[in-house]
Write a protein that holds these residues in place. Sequence first.
Motif, PDB file in Angstrom:
ATOM      1  N   LEU A  28       0.854  -0.953   0.264  1.00  7.83           N
ATOM      2  CA  LEU A  28      -0.016   0.119   0.163  1.00  7.83           C
ATOM      3  C   LEU A  28       0.970   1.244  -0.146  1.00  7.83           C
ATOM      4  N   ASN A  29       1.912   1.317   0.569  1.00  9.48           N
ATOM      5  CA  ASN A  29       2.857   2.395   0.821  1.00  9.48           C
ATOM      6  C   ASN A  29       3.519   2.455  -0.533  1.00  9.48           C
ATOM      7  N   LEU A  30       3.943   1.534  -0.985  1.00  7.41           N
ATOM      8  CA  LEU A  30       4.642   1.324  -2.254  1.00  7.41           C
ATOM      9  C   LEU A  30       3.869   2.340  -3.372  1.00  7.41           C
ATOM     10  N   THR A  31       2.316   1.633  -3.499  1.00 12.90           N
ATOM     11  CA  THR A  31       1.663   2.054  -4.523  1.00 12.90           C
ATOM     12  C   THR A  31       1.255   3.733  -4.326  1.00 12.90           C
ATOM     13  N   GLY A  32       1.144   3.972  -3.096  1.00 17.70           N
ATOM     14  CA  GLY A  32       1.082   5.641  -2.788  1.00 17.70           C
ATOM     15  C   GLY A  32       2.070   6.330  -3.229  1.00 17.70           C
ATOM     16  N   TYR A  38       6.686   9.530  -6.795  1.00 23.70           N
ATOM     17  CA  TYR A  38       8.091   9.833  -6.362  1.00 23.70           C
ATOM     18  C   TYR A  38       9.237   8.963  -7.310  1.00 23.70           C
ATOM     19  N   CYS A  39      10.522   9.307  -7.319  1.00 27.47           N
ATOM     20  CA  CYS A  39      11.406   8.914  -8.152  1.00 27.47           C
ATOM     21  C   CYS A  39      12.032   7.620  -7.683  1.00 27.47           C
ATOM     22  N   VAL A  40      12.756   6.781  -8.686  1.00 26.40           N
ATOM     23  CA  VAL A  40      13.060   5.450  -8.042  1.00 26.40           C
ATOM     24  C   VAL A  40      13.771   5.392  -6.959  1.00 26.40           C
ATOM     25  N   ASP A  41      14.935   6.124  -7.016  1.00 29.40           N
ATOM     26  CA  ASP A  41      15.949   6.294  -5.652  1.00 29.40           C
ATOM     27  C   ASP A  41      15.170   6.465  -4.356  1.00 29.40           C
ATOM     28  N   VAL A  42      14.338   7.609  -4.298  1.00 30.00           N
ATOM     29  CA  VAL A  42      13.635   8.011  -3.198  1.00 30.00           C
ATOM     30  C   VAL A  42      12.653   6.622  -2.481  1.00 30.00           C
ATOM     31  N   ILE A  43      11.750   6.132  -3.677  1.00 33.96           N
ATOM     32  CA  ILE A  43      10.905   5.040  -3.150  1.00 33.96           C
ATOM     33  C   ILE A  43      12.051   3.831  -2.736  1.00 33.96           C
ATOM     34  N   SER A  44      13.068   3.359  -3.362  1.00 31.79           N
ATOM     35  CA  SER A  44      14.022   2.651  -2.949  1.00 31.79           C
ATOM     36  C   SER A  44      14.740   2.621  -1.610  1.00 31.79           C
ATOM     37  N   ARG A  45      14.995   3.952  -1.349  1.00 30.01           N
ATOM     38  CA  ARG A  45      15.617   4.369   0.100  1.00 30.01           C
ATOM     39  C   ARG A  45      14.639   4.248   1.143  1.00 30.01           C
ATOM     40  N   SER A  53      14.216  -4.389  -7.041  1.00 30.01           N
ATOM     41  CA  SER A  53      13.075  -5.072  -6.433  1.00 30.01           C
ATOM     42  C   SER A  53      11.937  -4.265  -6.271  1.00 30.01           C
ATOM     43  N   ILE A  54      12.051  -3.079  -6.271  1.00 32.83           N
ATOM     44  CA  ILE A  54      10.804  -1.872  -6.357  1.00 32.83           C
ATOM     45  C   ILE A  54      10.276  -2.201  -7.621  1.00 32.83           C
ATOM     46  N   ALA A  55      11.059  -2.075  -8.584  1.00 38.13           N
ATOM     47  CA  ALA A  55      10.431  -2.140 -10.325  1.00 38.13           C
ATOM     48  C   ALA A  55       9.861  -3.612 -10.375  1.00 38.13           C
ATOM     49  N   ALA A  56      10.285  -4.709  -9.886  1.00 37.50           N
ATOM     50  CA  ALA A  56       9.466  -6.288  -9.981  1.00 37.50           C
ATOM     51  C   ALA A  56       8.259  -6.150  -9.131  1.00 37.50           C
ATOM     52  N   ARG A  57       8.208  -5.337  -8.119  1.00 36.47           N
ATOM     53  CA  ARG A  57       7.095  -5.498  -7.529  1.00 36.47           C
ATOM     54  C   ARG A  57       5.857  -4.565  -8.226  1.00 36.47           C
TER      55      ARG A  57
END
Length: 77
Positions: A28-32, A38-45, A53-57
């Motif tokens: 849910l947090n990832l979806t939001g 939000y950019c790639v690096d921020v979400i990953s961090r 792994s974020i992209a795969a999810r």
Amino acid sequence: MNKFYMRKAHLKSNLNSTRKAWGINEDLNLTGLFEKGYCVDVISRLHGRTNSSIAARLVRLSLIEKRSDFYKRRRVS
């Protein structure tokens, strides 16, 4: 510090999340975050996971069609 050592340190810091199962709250947090742009690096961090792994999810959650779509995001948040 050169890029190799910075990347190595980043990967080492993410070892605690390696192979960790995704929970409903994390999804849910990832979806939001993704929907807010939000950019790639921020979400990953924030999730303590690798960009891959974020992209795969996101693919698994049907938010993007393919992993490469995630890396095209340019908005910095």
